[in-house]
Design a protein around this motif. Structure first.
Motif, mmCIF file in Angstrom:
data_model
loop_
_atom_site.group_PDB
_atom_site.id
_atom_site.type_symbol
_atom_site.label_atom_id
_atom_site.label_comp_id
_atom_site.label_asym_id
_atom_site.label_seq_id
_atom_site.Cartn_x
_atom_site.Cartn_y
_atom_site.Cartn_z
ATOM 1 N N ASP A 153 2.546 -4.850 4.659
ATOM 2 C CA ASP A 153 1.959 -4.039 3.455
ATOM 3 C C ASP A 153 1.550 -2.666 3.663
ATOM 4 N N HIS A 154 1.891 -2.084 5.017
ATOM 5 C CA HIS A 154 1.656 -0.767 5.221
ATOM 6 C C HIS A 154 2.931 0.079 5.547
ATOM 7 N N ASN A 175 0.881 -1.106 -0.010
ATOM 8 C CA ASN A 175 -0.064 0.060 0.027
ATOM 9 C C ASN A 175 0.922 1.276 -0.014
ATOM 10 N N HIS A 230 -0.863 1.305 10.256
ATOM 11 C CA HIS A 230 -0.488 0.297 11.280
ATOM 12 C C HIS A 230 0.498 -0.407 10.732
ATOM 13 N N HIS A 243 -10.137 -8.248 8.192
ATOM 14 C CA HIS A 243 -10.881 -7.478 7.200
ATOM 15 C C HIS A 243 -12.231 -7.492 7.281
ATOM 16 N N ASP A 301 -6.611 -0.683 7.196
ATOM 17 C CA ASP A 301 -7.168 -2.161 7.445
ATOM 18 C C ASP A 301 -8.086 -1.983 8.760
ATOM 19 N N HIS A 310 -7.344 -1.573 -1.266
ATOM 20 C CA HIS A 310 -6.799 -2.730 -0.724
ATOM 21 C C HIS A 310 -7.505 -3.891 -1.306
HETATM 22 ZN ZN LIG Z 1 -3.048 -4.378 4.477
#
Ligand SMILES: [Zn+2]
Ligand SMILES: [Zn+2]
Length: 560
Positions: free
Chosen positions: A85-86, A25, A81, A374, A171, A396
């Motif tokens: 992936d962030h 992301n 967070h 999620h 997320d 996302h």
């Molecule tokens: Zn994520």
């Protein structure tokens, strides 16, 4: 695509990673007139190469070219967070668009580790902010909103601007009993909705799933039951960043009279971070060296490697090469984790290796030992009802997730919904929402210590070496262009015949090289580059004829 020129302020959203894929992301918001915008960046994540078949590459990064070009106008990098992936690309990409960084304590703690690994910890101005913190930076009034997810301290962002408020969810799910941390701050979200929200940029991961993701409290019960039934050694594989899951496992182990040992580097690192910010205070762990002396029914191993990562602890246990942990008949391995798309084959292989040792495998399909982090459709519906945005922009997710989510948002009476892709610059205000530009976007690869482009020759060569092998031909000639030694042919990765390394066939390659060289006129031979190119093409053709392969061929012509 026409670019609208305007002197009035506009608010734009620019996804550069994570929109039409799940992973890496990278988002930006811009405010100001055309050509003179100030930017904030939200999240800087990675994707793991997994089974994508890029030899030698583990990490994939979003291409930040647009942000590099505009780096002087980036006011802040705001992290939601600590999932990879962030934040996973921060260590690699921050130097390309250096800006002050904002993160809550747990995220900040794990980020520091990443920056330290890349040797830039001291360079990065990192502002550790409390949950629910609100701060002004340029035209952006940014507010952290507490959510629930599958990690400690998941945050959404309410980004208030003179042209309206954007709710960037990050997320999330709605977990009524997250075990650690606070519940979703529905009171504040509703309030933000009441004040009016221009756009919501929202998690699409589970848009195809009806109902709700389920609570960590339910998983806790499932783990208590499953662990209580075991007689042999127990290993539990989960993501270390799911601190609630770690806590549940520790409690279930304690209730079953088992001591817990942490296996794997990230397990130690992330539980350390959790303790540092006041989580997991009561949990005690024993060293793996000690744990192996305990009776089988007195020990539980919390392991990394639930995704089948070849170098992680669980893979080494499955191969019987872990220095302290052995599992065999009568023992059980619980996979308290989801299968990240792309890892299915690696996970199956890992589970088969464990099964070969007689280890019983329990997954989320067998018992209630995992829930997603999620939102499923009921939770999305609840969020849209609270926020009531004018514009929905799903993120996302892969393209089909984004399209389904846009359709779903429209069905929930959101006036406008756009399924967009990485690189689309979307004007949110003044309305109507529209894609007004497309900026450079794509993927970069981490290769050893370097960042390379995804269509780099290095990778093309490496794939070819892997599939076709390598041939090297050397020829020594005298000053008149007569062969004095060679052609000498060496090959790698070409098939053997009758146990011998294709000797006879290599001689045929040498013959082809010699014939080609002799076909050249003396003056052509003296030009080493021309001679090398000519011989190379002849040897390549011969490889195709003799081996049925197209290896990389290097030719060296030397004058002696
Ligand atoms: Zn994520
Ligand atoms: Zn996450």
């Amino acid at each position: 695509m026409t670019k609208t020129k305007t002197k009035t302020n506009e608010l734009v959203f620019l996804p550069l990673g994570g929109s039409n894929e799940i992973g890496m992301n990278l988002n930006a918001y811009g405010f100001g007139p055309d050509g003179d915008k100030k930017w904030i960046v939200v999240d800087v994540g990675v994707t793991f190469a997994g089974e994508e078949g890029i030899p030698g590459v583990d990490l994939i990064l979003p291409d930040p070219e647009f942000l590099e070009t505009n780096k002087d106008d980036i006011l802040a990098i705001v992290l939601t967070h600590a999932h990879e992936d962030h934040i996973g690309a921060m260590g690699w990409l921050w130097p390309r668009f250096p800006a002050p960084v904002y993160a809550t304590p747990f995220t900040a703690h794990l980020l520091r580790d990443k920056l330290r690994e890349r040797g830039i910890e001291r360079k990065v101005p990192l502002h550790e902010v409390p949950l629910k913190h609100r701060f002004q930076i340029g035209p952006f009034d940014i507010e952290y909103v507490t959510l629930t997810h599958s990690i400690a301290e998941p945050n959404g962002l309410a980004i208030h601007t003179p042209l309206g408020t954007v709710m960037h969810t990050g997320d999330w799910k709605i977990d009524i009993d997250p075990l650690i941390g606070e519940q979703t701050d529905t009171a504040r979200i509703r309030q933000i909705g009441d004040d009016g929200v221009l756009a919501m940029i929202c998690d699409s991961t589970n848009v195809f799933s009806e109902g709700e993701a389920g609570s960590e409290a339910g998983v806790r019960d499932g783990l208590f039951e499953a662990i209580a039934e075991q007689k042999g050694k127990v290993a539990v594989a989960c993501f270390a960043s799911n601190v609630a899951r770690i806590l549940s496992t520790v409690e279930a182990a304690t209730a079953a009279g088992r001591s817990v040992s942490l296996i794997g580097r990230s397990m130690l690192r992330i539980t350390g971070a959790a303790k540092a910010v006041g989580l997991l205070q009561e949990a005690t762990f024993i060293e793996p060296e000690m744990a192996r002396h305990l009776p089988d029914d007195k020990v539980l191993y919390l392991c990394t490697g639930s995704q089948g990562e070849p170098r992680a602890a669980l893979a080494r246990i499955a191969e019987g090469s872990h220095p302290f942990v052995t599992l065999g008949r009568g023992d059980t391995c619980l996979f308290s984790s989801r299968e990240i798309p792309g890892n299915e084959r690696a996970i199956l292989e890992l589970q088969n290796k464990l099964a070969m040792r007689g280890v019983e495998i329990i997954t989320g399909k067998d018992r209630h030992i995992h829930v997603s982090g999620h939102p499923c459709r009921d939770e999305l519906r609840a969020m849209y009802e609270m926020v009531r945005p004018q514009i929905a922009i799903p993120t996302h997710g892969e393209q089909r997730h984004l399209m389904e989510h846009a359709k779903f948002a429209l069905s929930l009476q959101v006036p406008e919904a756009l399924a967009v892709k990485n690189g689309d610059m979307i004007r949110l205000a003044p309305g109507p929402a529209a894609v007004i530009d497309e900026v450079p976007n794509g993927r970069l690869l981490v290769d050893g210590d370097a960042i390379i482009s995804s269509d780099s020759e290095t990778i093309r060569d490496r794939i070819r070496l892997g599939e076709h092998g390598y041939v090297m031909v050397s020829i020594a000639m005298d000053a008149k262009g007569r062969i004095k030694a060679g052609p000498d042919v060496r090959a790698r990765g070409l098939s053997e015949r009758n146990g011998a390394p294709a000797e006879g066939r290599l001689e045929q390659l040498a013959d082809a090289a010699e014939e080609a060289f002799n076909r050249l006129k003396p003056d052509q031979r003296m030009d080493e580059e021309t001679a090398e190119g000519y011989v190379m093409r002849a040897v390549r053709k011969a490889c195709d004829r003799i081996f049925g392969k197209r290896p990389i061929v290097d030719v060296v012509v030397m004058t002696i």
